[in-house]
Design a protein around this motif. Structure first.
Motif, short mmCIF file in Angstrom:
data_model
loop_
_atom_site.label_atom_id
_atom_site.label_comp_id
_atom_site.label_asym_id
_atom_site.label_seq_id
_atom_site.Cartn_x
_atom_site.Cartn_y
_atom_site.Cartn_z
N GLU A 1 -14.86 -1.02 72.92
CA GLU A 1 -16.06 -1.08 71.90
C GLU A 1 -15.58 -0.57 70.48
N HIS A 2 -15.05 0.55 70.44
CA HIS A 2 -14.56 1.09 69.25
C HIS A 2 -13.68 0.26 68.48
N ARG A 3 -12.66 -0.27 69.01
CA ARG A 3 -11.78 -1.23 68.29
C ARG A 3 -12.31 -2.24 68.03
N LYS B 1 -15.72 -2.99 67.13
CA LYS B 1 -16.69 -2.81 65.93
C LYS B 1 -16.14 -2.43 64.92
N SER B 2 -15.13 -1.47 64.87
CA SER B 2 -14.27 -1.08 63.70
C SER B 2 -13.93 -2.00 62.88
N ALA B 3 -13.35 -3.13 63.82
CA ALA B 3 -12.84 -4.39 63.46
C ALA B 3 -13.70 -4.98 62.38
N ARG C 1 -13.26 -6.36 55.98
CA ARG C 1 -13.83 -6.26 54.72
C ARG C 1 -12.99 -5.21 54.07
N LEU C 2 -13.33 -3.97 54.61
CA LEU C 2 -13.04 -2.72 53.82
C LEU C 2 -11.62 -2.48 53.69
N ARG C 3 -10.81 -3.18 54.53
CA ARG C 3 -9.22 -2.79 54.51
C ARG C 3 -8.62 -4.05 54.25
N ALA D 1 -27.07 3.76 57.85
CA ALA D 1 -27.32 4.92 57.44
C ALA D 1 -25.76 5.68 57.20
N PHE D 2 -25.12 5.42 58.30
CA PHE D 2 -23.81 6.10 58.37
C PHE D 2 -22.95 5.76 57.23
N LEU D 3 -22.98 4.30 57.02
CA LEU D 3 -22.02 3.85 56.00
C LEU D 3 -22.30 4.13 54.36
N GLU E 1 -21.23 10.08 49.33
CA GLU E 1 -21.24 11.42 49.18
C GLU E 1 -19.58 11.86 49.13
N THR E 2 -18.97 11.55 49.85
CA THR E 2 -17.40 11.73 50.21
C THR E 2 -16.57 11.54 48.90
N THR E 3 -16.89 10.25 48.36
CA THR E 3 -16.02 9.82 47.14
C THR E 3 -16.44 10.64 45.99
N ASP E 4 -17.82 10.87 45.85
CA ASP E 4 -18.46 11.28 44.78
C ASP E 4 -17.87 12.82 44.69
N PHE F 1 -8.80 12.02 55.63
CA PHE F 1 -9.39 10.90 56.04
C PHE F 1 -9.34 11.01 57.56
N GLY F 2 -9.02 12.31 58.39
CA GLY F 2 -9.05 12.46 59.68
C GLY F 2 -7.67 11.96 60.16
N GLY F 3 -7.66 11.15 61.24
CA GLY F 3 -6.47 10.86 62.06
C GLY F 3 -6.73 10.14 63.24
N THR G 1 -12.28 4.29 57.98
CA THR G 1 -12.35 2.60 57.54
C THR G 1 -12.39 2.25 56.07
N GLY G 2 -12.89 3.44 55.43
CA GLY G 2 -13.03 3.12 53.81
C GLY G 2 -12.01 3.95 53.03
N SER G 3 -10.89 4.35 53.54
CA SER G 3 -9.96 5.12 52.69
C SER G 3 -9.34 4.21 51.69
N VAL H 1 -10.75 1.57 50.20
CA VAL H 1 -11.72 1.62 49.09
C VAL H 1 -11.94 2.80 48.37
N ALA H 2 -11.72 4.04 48.89
CA ALA H 2 -12.23 5.35 48.24
C ALA H 2 -10.67 5.51 47.17
N LYS H 3 -9.65 4.93 47.88
CA LYS H 3 -8.18 5.03 46.91
C LYS H 3 -8.47 4.46 45.83
N LEU H 4 -8.98 3.13 45.65
CA LEU H 4 -9.41 2.27 44.50
C LEU H 4 -10.22 2.89 43.75
N GLU H 5 -11.38 3.43 44.15
CA GLU H 5 -12.37 3.98 43.08
C GLU H 5 -11.91 5.09 42.41
N MET H 6 -10.94 5.86 43.25
CA MET H 6 -10.68 7.28 42.70
C MET H 6 -9.50 6.73 41.44
C1 HEM Z 1 -12.69 10.25 49.60
C2 HEM Z 1 -13.68 9.49 50.28
C3 HEM Z 1 -13.85 9.58 51.78
C4 HEM Z 1 -13.37 10.69 52.53
C5 HEM Z 1 -12.50 12.01 52.11
C6 HEM Z 1 -13.58 10.35 54.01
C7 HEM Z 1 -13.36 10.73 55.17
C8 HEM Z 1 -13.48 10.52 56.36
C9 HEM Z 1 -13.13 11.09 57.49
C10 HEM Z 1 -12.42 12.42 57.64
C11 HEM Z 1 -13.38 10.48 58.67
C12 HEM Z 1 -13.04 10.80 60.26
C13 HEM Z 1 -14.13 11.27 60.70
C14 HEM Z 1 -13.71 11.84 62.14
O1 HEM Z 1 -12.66 11.64 62.66
O2 HEM Z 1 -14.75 12.65 62.80
C15 HEM Z 1 -13.93 9.01 58.18
C16 HEM Z 1 -14.48 8.39 58.90
C17 HEM Z 1 -15.18 7.05 58.27
N1 HEM Z 1 -15.41 6.92 57.13
FE1 HEM Z 1 -14.62 7.96 55.48
N2 HEM Z 1 -13.96 9.02 53.86
C18 HEM Z 1 -14.17 8.52 52.59
C19 HEM Z 1 -14.56 7.26 51.93
C20 HEM Z 1 -15.53 6.39 52.87
C21 HEM Z 1 -15.71 5.07 52.43
C22 HEM Z 1 -15.96 4.59 50.88
C23 HEM Z 1 -16.22 4.38 53.41
C24 HEM Z 1 -17.01 3.17 53.34
C25 HEM Z 1 -16.77 2.37 52.50
C26 HEM Z 1 -15.84 5.22 54.68
C27 HEM Z 1 -16.35 4.72 55.95
C28 HEM Z 1 -15.90 5.44 57.00
C29 HEM Z 1 -16.22 5.11 58.20
C30 HEM Z 1 -16.87 3.68 58.78
C31 HEM Z 1 -15.76 6.17 59.21
C32 HEM Z 1 -15.62 5.92 60.89
C33 HEM Z 1 -14.15 5.59 61.36
C34 HEM Z 1 -14.35 5.31 62.77
O3 HEM Z 1 -14.95 6.23 63.50
O4 HEM Z 1 -13.61 4.60 63.37
N3 HEM Z 1 -15.47 6.40 54.07
N4 HEM Z 1 -13.92 9.47 56.67
#
Ligand code: HEM
Length: 409
Positions: free
Chosen positions: A83-85, A87-89, A94-96, A229-231, A237-240, A347-349, A355-357, A359-364
């Motif tokens: 399910e995760h595989r 839905k994350s696709a 789009r995002l990758r 809500a999650f997206l 907030e993260t990128t800001d 960005f975790g592991g 998924t948005g790493s 997009v965040a890279k490009l914004e930064m």
């Molecule tokens: C510098 C900015 C960002 C940081 C530091 C960041 C950090 C993270 C981290 C640490 C996780 C993993 C959470 C976990 O394993 O519990 C995560 C997941 C995620 N992030 Fe980001 N994020 C950033 C930007 C973004 C952006 C711009 C988007 C969308 C456009 C995004 C969408 C997501 C999504 C969808 C997940 C869930 C992935 C999954 O569960 O398969 N993030 N992010």
């Protein structure tokens, strides 16, 4: 683990510590330990954090509704396996996508960076860089990607939802309540939008969510709302915060600013490095699927595990001079730092890697390029803003004096 060190760790949770990294070092020198405040096991070494995020035989996401992520409902972070595989696709398509990042998404980001950058006051007037620049870029980018620009007029929703989710480590009921109210407002706004997009989809991520099928069925309205809500929160907030951290550190490390000014090719490495050095997301939470040994400590089945990403990113066994901010640290391998293959844990592991790493890279990168090209010097207007927060960490404001380059005056 000595009880004083556990107490020292607990003192970080209100988010007021100036230097959690000194405590992280002491935690790494010790073992994995149980925290009754977190109600789970705390993991700080790079190798242990990486294993908890990657080893799906022993570690799995928390269920929806449990822990601090309950506010969104069930979303991608709570899913596993097939399910995760699948839905994350949907999101990754789009995002990758290299074609879209190099094409329309890249264009969009450059346009937003330039428009908000040009609106910044120049020396001698102070510029509220957070209000006018670092928060505007990700807000507008997500609004455009989701064609939800109207919703982005209400950033307060996201702030309340984020504050009530991962930031509310101790479960403060007042913060939780404000988050629930914001979520309900957002969900009410989304309801008619979902109906409309199901009937007339457009070329955007929100339409994908409304129309895509999983096991021959469309996602339910409530699942789409949770994803949105999650997206909105995950992407803004993260990128800001990451951008706020970037400019703060570039002022505190002037030789690194000079290095970047001399060589703009270091921009991608500098972005990877700030995310390592001052990750805006400091934690990721998992649960044990079965009894697991981590850092020579036995963790029972079904226990919560909190991975300290900031602590892992300062692990001296992986990053030489880990407490130094070095913009050229990743000049040979910056790309990997935005994929699960890199050492950077910002960005975790593993399978839930952000998924948005990209997009965040490009914004930064585009934001930093704009600042380097337009300003010869940036300095604080007033005292150095304090970095705060436990789970999400950055300064809360960033008022700067921006000195335009001669050619731009
Ligand atoms: C510098 C900015 C960002 C940081 C530091 C960041 C950090 C993270 C981290 C640490 C996780 C993993 C959470 C976990 O394993 O519990 C995560 C997941 C995620 N992030 Fe980001 N994020 C950033 C930007 C973004 C952006 C711009 C988007 C969308 C456009 C995004 C969408 C997501 C999504 C969808 C997940 C869930 C992935 C999954 O569960 O398969 N993030 N992010």
């Amino acid at each position: 683990m000595a009880s004083e060190l556990v107490e020292e760790f607990h003192s970080l949770i209100p988010g007021t510590s100036d230097d959690p990294y000194a405590t992280f070092k002491r935690l790494r020198d010790n073992a994995v330990f149980y925290s009754d405040v977190i109600d789970g096991w705390v993991v700080s070494r790079w190798s242990d954090v990486s294993r908890a995020l990657q080893d799906t035989e022993y570690f799995t996401p928390m269920e929806a509704g449990s822990g601090s992520s309950g506010i969104y409902g069930r979303t991608i972070l709570h899913m596993s396996g097939e399910e995760h595989r699948k839905k994350s696709a949907i999101l990754a398509r789009r995002l990758r996508s290299p074609k879209r990042l190099g094409g329309d998404i890249g264009e969009l980001i450059r346009h937003i960076v330039k428009a908000s950058g040009n609106a910044l006051p120049r020396n001698p007037e102070p510029a509220d860089v957070k209000e006018l620049f670092t928060s505007v870029i990700p807000l507008e980018v997500i609004g455009e990607l989701m064609t939800m620009r109207e919703a982005t007029a209400f950033p307060d929703w996201y702030h309340q939802i984020v504050a009530a989710s991962v930031s509310n480590v101790t479960g403060d009921p007042a913060i939780h309540q404000r988050g629930v109210e914001a979520r309900e407002d957002l969900f009410a706004w989304l309801e008619p939008e979902i109906i409309q997009k199901r009937e007339c989809p457009t070329e955007d991520l929100f339409s994908d969510l409304c129309t895509i099928e999983y096991e021959q069925e469309r996602l339910s309205n409530s699942e789409i709302k949770s994803f949105c809500a999650f997206l909105l929160s995950a992407g803004i907030e993260t990128t800001d915060r990451a951008l706020v951290n970037l400019y703060r550190e570039l002022i505190l490390w002037p030789e690194q600013w000079n290095k970047l000014q001399e060589n703009h090719d270091l921009i991608p490495s500098a972005v990877a490095e700030i995310l390592r050095f001052r990750p805006p997301v400091q934690g990721a939470v998992r649960k044990t699927r079965q009894k697991a040994e981590l850092g020579e400590v036995q963790i029972p089945e079904g226990a919560k595990v909190m991975c300290l990403l900031g602590a892992a990113n300062h692990d001296q066994s992986i990053f030489e001079n880990a407490d130094q901010f070095k913009v050229d640290r990743f000049s040979d391998n910056q790309r990997a730092q935005f994929t699960p293959a890199g050492d950077n844990r910002a960005f975790g592991g593993g399978s839930h890697y952000c998924t948005g790493s990209l997009v965040a890279k490009l914004e930064m990168e585009e934001s930093l390029r704009y600042v380097l090209e337009n300003f010869s010097e940036i300095e604080f207007s007033g005292p150095i803003p304090k970095e705060v927060g436990f789970y999400l960490r950055s300064s809360e404001s960033l008022n700067l004096i921006l000195h335009p380059k001669e050619t731009n005056v």
